[in-house]
Design an enzyme around this catalytic site. Structure first.
Site, PDB file in Angstrom:
ATOM      1  CG  ASN A   7      -1.872   1.102   1.308  1.00 16.37           C
ATOM      2  OD1 ASN A   7      -1.797   2.041   0.504  1.00 16.37           O
ATOM      3  ND2 ASN A   7      -2.798   1.038   2.245  1.00 16.37           N
ATOM      4  NE  ARG A  64      -5.783   2.182  -0.796  1.00 13.91           N
ATOM      5  CZ  ARG A  64      -5.792   3.317  -0.123  1.00 13.91           C
ATOM      6  NH1 ARG A  64      -4.737   3.681   0.573  1.00 13.91           N
ATOM      7  NH2 ARG A  64      -6.829   4.097  -0.155  1.00 13.91           N
ATOM      8  CG  HIS A 153     -12.409   5.070   2.311  1.00 14.03           C
ATOM      9  ND1 HIS A 153     -13.060   6.048   3.021  1.00 14.03           N
ATOM     10  CD2 HIS A 153     -11.086   5.281   2.506  1.00 14.03           C
ATOM     11  CE1 HIS A 153     -12.180   6.824   3.617  1.00 14.03           C
ATOM     12  NE2 HIS A 153     -10.959   6.382   3.309  1.00 14.03           N
ATOM     13  NE  ARG A 214      -9.507  14.347   1.615  1.00 15.00           N
ATOM     14  CZ  ARG A 214      -9.327  13.027   1.763  1.00 15.00           C
ATOM     15  NH1 ARG A 214     -10.318  12.261   2.200  1.00 15.00           N
ATOM     16  NH2 ARG A 214      -8.172  12.480   1.452  1.00 15.00           N
ATOM     17  CB  ILE A 304     -13.776   7.689  14.226  1.00 15.09           C
ATOM     18  CG1 ILE A 304     -12.696   8.780  14.141  1.00 15.09           C
ATOM     19  CG2 ILE A 304     -15.000   8.177  14.984  1.00 15.09           C
ATOM     20  CD1 ILE A 304     -13.109  10.021  13.347  1.00 15.09           C
ATOM     21  CD  GLU A 333      -8.506   0.140   3.583  1.00  9.60           C
ATOM     22  OE1 GLU A 333      -7.991   0.452   4.671  1.00  9.60           O
ATOM     23  OE2 GLU A 333      -8.701   0.953   2.669  1.00  9.60           O
TER      24      GLU A 333
HETATM   25  P1  ADP Z   1      -6.477   6.777   8.650  1.00 13.47           P
HETATM   26  O1  ADP Z   1      -7.778   7.159   8.017  1.00 13.47           O
HETATM   27  O2  ADP Z   1      -5.396   7.782   8.404  1.00 13.47           O
HETATM   28  O3  ADP Z   1      -6.087   5.340   8.428  1.00 13.47           O
HETATM   29  P2  ADP Z   1      -7.495   6.046  11.277  1.00 13.47           P
HETATM   30  O4  ADP Z   1      -8.401   5.039  10.658  1.00 13.47           O
HETATM   31  O5  ADP Z   1      -6.529   5.587  12.322  1.00 13.47           O
HETATM   32  O6  ADP Z   1      -6.706   6.923  10.218  1.00 13.47           O
HETATM   33  O7  ADP Z   1      -8.434   7.162  11.939  1.00 13.47           O
HETATM   34  C1  ADP Z   1      -7.982   8.292  12.578  1.00 13.47           C
HETATM   35  C2  ADP Z   1      -9.095   8.801  13.484  1.00 13.47           C
HETATM   36  O8  ADP Z   1      -9.483   7.729  14.349  1.00 13.47           O
HETATM   37  C3  ADP Z   1      -8.711   9.966  14.374  1.00 13.47           C
HETATM   38  O9  ADP Z   1      -9.748  10.933  14.352  1.00 13.47           O
HETATM   39  C4  ADP Z   1      -8.586   9.346  15.750  1.00 13.47           C
HETATM   40  O10 ADP Z   1      -9.048  10.213  16.745  1.00 13.47           O
HETATM   41  C5  ADP Z   1      -9.446   8.126  15.696  1.00 13.47           C
HETATM   42  N1  ADP Z   1      -8.850   7.042  16.482  1.00 13.47           N
HETATM   43  C6  ADP Z   1      -7.842   6.231  16.103  1.00 13.47           C
HETATM   44  N2  ADP Z   1      -7.526   5.345  17.073  1.00 13.47           N
HETATM   45  C7  ADP Z   1      -8.333   5.610  18.119  1.00 13.47           C
HETATM   46  C8  ADP Z   1      -8.500   5.059  19.428  1.00 13.47           C
HETATM   47  N3  ADP Z   1      -7.748   4.044  19.857  1.00 13.47           N
HETATM   48  N4  ADP Z   1      -9.462   5.591  20.221  1.00 13.47           N
HETATM   49  C9  ADP Z   1     -10.194   6.602  19.800  1.00 13.47           C
HETATM   50  N5  ADP Z   1     -10.098   7.179  18.570  1.00 13.47           N
HETATM   51  C10 ADP Z   1      -9.187   6.701  17.736  1.00 13.47           C
END
Ligand code: ADP
Length: 346
Positions: A7, A64, A153, A214, A304, A333
């Site tokens: 990726n 990917r 996604h 965004r 999240i 993924e």
């Molecule tokens: P990406 O889209 O870059 O892969 P993630 O899927 O990790 O990123 O998502 C990032 C978001 O997820 C951030 O807003 C963060 O606050 C939230 N997040 C990531 N891990 C946790 C956690 N353990 N507890 C609460 N919120 C989290």
């Protein structure tokens, strides 16, 4: 079959190695090479580092690729024609397709004896009806420039939809699902009978939900207005909407939901960012339930969606019908890419 999944971003390559066989799927190794362009000179060097770290004998590689345009409806074995087509769509994904192309070119040289497969983020959305993917702008612009909704996604949405069907012990073909990928980037998909019928991201990943940085949906007329008022060029406007908006732009605090939640009771703008984020998702859940004539489950994934049960509850309150299930499912993924690679080659 031992499969390497790559990726690639502009400054990093994430990898996982899976063994996929009749007996099951096993993760053998995973890692990340960062700071390409700084500490690591280029994608070729990053790949060499990865291949040195991996002890398994790789039998296939899954890549990917973010943008497959309207050409790729599913994953494909990579040949020179496929590489050319991915290049053609680089204009639509200038941040994503070029690094993937670099990695594909280098890994086809370094692992020349094994098949390489491309798995596209956009492919899942190629089943959407025209009425879902066309914008109400002059049709000639669609014909001339392929301006339409592509969706992104897709690999994550497809993966969690499949997992949800297993959790619900039903066939995916018999379900109406709404999948919500809430990470830094956020998107939702209406999945009816196993097929994507609508999605929140559009021509680019900018459309739809409020994300870390965004804006998601806005009135298009705001863009030229801001450009005029702030004396801004096209690049500035794109950066404003992609990098300075969303949770960060509204709150002025952070793009990270954890920070927003920490601050939201004390800081009015952090509270507002939270409320706008939640309200947008509620609206899409309502819209997609209506579009599909009901919903059996709403599925949450991404940083999240997987880790914030309180927020998920708040989103679902009053909008998800009580007979529908709410599920939180960890996305993978890379596993989906490995499965596709395996299925194409076997
Ligand atoms: P990406 O889209 O870059 O892969 P993630 O899927 O990790 O990123 O998502 C990032 C978001 O997820 C951030 O807003 C963060 O606050 C939230 N997040 C990531 N891990 C946790 C956690 N353990 N507890 C609460 N919120 C989290």
């Amino acid at each position: 079959m031992k499969i390497l999944v790559l990726n690639s971003g502009s400054s990093s390559i994430k990898y996982k190695v899976f063994n996929i066989s009749k007996d099951g799927e096993r993760l053998l190794d995973k890692g990340l090479v960062e700071r390409i362009g700084e500490k690591v000179p280029g994608h070729k060097d990053a790949l060499e580092i990865i291949l040195k770290k991996i002890s398994a004998k790789i039998e296939a590689v899954g890549h990917r690729v973010v943008h497959g345009g309207d050409r790729f409806k599913e994953s494909v074995l990579i040949d020179d024609k496929v590489v050319k087509a991915i290049k053609d769509f680089s204009e639509l994904a200038p941040l994503h397709n070029p690094p993937a192309l670099l990695t594909i070119a280098e890994s086809r040289k370094l692992l020349s004896g094994v098949p390489h497969v491309a798995v596209f983020d956009t492919a899942f959305y190629q089943t959407m009806p025209e009425a879902a993917y066309l914008y109400a702008i002059p049709y000639e612009l669609y014909e001339k420039y392929r301006i339409r909704k592509y969706g992104f996604h897709g690999t994550s949405h497809r993966y969690v939809a499949g997992r949800a069907a297993r959790v619900l012990k039903k066939s995916l073909e018999a379900l109406k699902l709404i999948t919500c990928h809430l990470g830094n980037g956020c998107s939702m998909t209406a999945v009816k009978n196993g097929k994507a019928v609508d999605t929140s991201m559009g021509f680019t990943p900018l459309e739809g939900l409020v994300m870390g940085t965004r804006s998601g949906d806005i009135d298009a007329a705001i863009v030229p207005y801001i450009m005029q008022k702030e004396n801004m060029d096209v690049g500035g406007a794109i950066e404003l909407l992609n990098k300075k908006s969303g949770l960060l732009g509204v709150s002025g605090v952070s793009n990270d939901m954890r920070e927003i939640i920490k601050e939201r009771k004390k800081n009015r703008r952090a509270g507002l960012a939270f409320d706008i984020f939640v309200r947008r998702i509620k609206k899409y859940i309502g819209a997609y339930s209506g579009l599909m004539g009901g919903v059996d489950a709403v599925v949450f994934t991404g940083g999240i969606g997987e880790n914030q049960p309180g927020l998920v509850k708040e989103i679902c309150r009053g909008v998800v019908p009580s007979r529908a299930r709410v599920l939180s499912i960890a996305t993978d993924e890379e596993l989906m890419i490995a499965r596709d690679t395996h299925d194409i080659i076997i």
